[in-house]
Design a protein around this motif. Structure first.
Motif, PDB file in Angstrom:
ATOM      1  N   ARG A 118      19.236  66.733  43.589  1.00 33.41           N
ATOM      2  CA  ARG A 118      18.567  67.763  44.385  1.00 33.41           C
ATOM      3  C   ARG A 118      17.760  68.715  43.493  1.00 33.41           C
ATOM      4  O   ARG A 118      16.612  69.030  43.791  1.00 33.41           O
TER       5      ARG A 118
ATOM      6  N   ARG B 245      11.611  62.386  49.823  1.00 33.30           N
ATOM      7  CA  ARG B 245      12.647  62.828  50.773  1.00 33.30           C
ATOM      8  C   ARG B 245      11.982  63.220  52.080  1.00 33.30           C
ATOM      9  O   ARG B 245      10.836  63.665  52.101  1.00 33.30           O
ATOM     10  N   ASP B 246      12.724  63.078  53.155  1.00 28.22           N
ATOM     11  CA  ASP B 246      12.253  63.497  54.468  1.00 28.22           C
ATOM     12  C   ASP B 246      12.008  65.011  54.463  1.00 28.22           C
ATOM     13  O   ASP B 246      12.794  65.765  53.878  1.00 28.22           O
ATOM     14  N   HIS B 247      10.928  65.446  55.108  1.00 26.38           N
ATOM     15  CA  HIS B 247      10.595  66.876  55.157  1.00 26.38           C
ATOM     16  C   HIS B 247      11.726  67.729  55.720  1.00 26.38           C
ATOM     17  O   HIS B 247      12.022  68.797  55.195  1.00 26.38           O
ATOM     18  N   ASP B 248      12.316  67.291  56.812  1.00 26.06           N
ATOM     19  CA  ASP B 248      13.296  68.115  57.524  1.00 26.06           C
ATOM     20  C   ASP B 248      14.710  67.981  56.976  1.00 26.06           C
ATOM     21  O   ASP B 248      15.384  68.976  56.731  1.00 26.06           O
ATOM     22  N   THR B 249      15.159  66.747  56.789  1.00 20.71           N
ATOM     23  CA  THR B 249      16.552  66.529  56.385  1.00 20.71           C
ATOM     24  C   THR B 249      16.753  66.541  54.881  1.00 20.71           C
ATOM     25  O   THR B 249      17.881  66.682  54.412  1.00 20.71           O
ATOM     26  N   LEU B 250      15.681  66.365  54.127  1.00 23.18           N
ATOM     27  CA  LEU B 250      15.713  66.235  52.664  1.00 23.18           C
ATOM     28  C   LEU B 250      16.527  65.032  52.192  1.00 23.18           C
ATOM     29  O   LEU B 250      16.917  64.954  51.038  1.00 23.18           O
ATOM     30  N   LYS B 251      16.732  64.063  53.093  1.00 19.38           N
ATOM     31  CA  LYS B 251      17.408  62.825  52.703  1.00 19.38           C
ATOM     32  C   LYS B 251      16.408  61.879  52.058  1.00 19.38           C
ATOM     33  O   LYS B 251      15.223  61.872  52.425  1.00 19.38           O
ATOM     34  N   ARG B 252      16.899  61.081  51.128  1.00 21.24           N
ATOM     35  CA  ARG B 252      16.074  60.103  50.430  1.00 21.24           C
ATOM     36  C   ARG B 252      15.441  59.158  51.446  1.00 21.24           C
ATOM     37  O   ARG B 252      16.077  58.718  52.391  1.00 21.24           O
ATOM     38  N   ARG B 253      14.172  58.858  51.246  1.00 25.73           N
ATOM     39  CA  ARG B 253      13.483  57.896  52.108  1.00 25.73           C
ATOM     40  C   ARG B 253      14.086  56.509  51.875  1.00 25.73           C
ATOM     41  O   ARG B 253      14.539  56.201  50.771  1.00 25.73           O
TER      42      ARG B 253
END
Length: 99
Positions: free
Chosen positions: A31, A49-57
């Motif tokens: 992170r 990373r996704d804009h909203d969730t910040l999870k790895r694409r």
């Protein structure tokens, strides 16, 4: 100084040549590295990373010291060799396909 290797398409998007070197304050985690990378290269926000969730694409993988860290918790400390700059943190674009 943290060393980050980006895939060619993200290097082109960020207009970065070769390895990216980042200062990361505090504990060196996925992170923290990604936050520093996106702060320096805002055009990369949402690509790794996704804009909203910040999870790895889904088709992005993270490697360090020859280990796949893609499924590790984002706040888990990265290996000491990454934190010291001895080894790079690799962001790899996975390729899907078949025969």
């Amino acid at each position: 100084m943290i060393r980050v290797v980006l895939p060619a398409h993200l290097r082109n998007l960020a207009r970065a040549e070769g390895e990216v070197q980042l200062d990361v304050a505090g504990e060196v985690t996925q992170r923290a590295v990604l936050d520093a990378l996106e702060a320096r290269y805002p055009v990369l926000r949402g690509t790794i990373r996704d804009h909203d969730t910040l999870k790895r694409r889904p088709f992005v993988r993270f490697f360090a010291c020859e280990e796949d860290l893609s499924h590790e918790p984002p706040d888990a400390p990265l290996p000491a060799a990454i934190a010291s700059g001895a080894e790079p943190f690799l962001i790899i674009g996975a390729i899907a396909g078949g025969i």
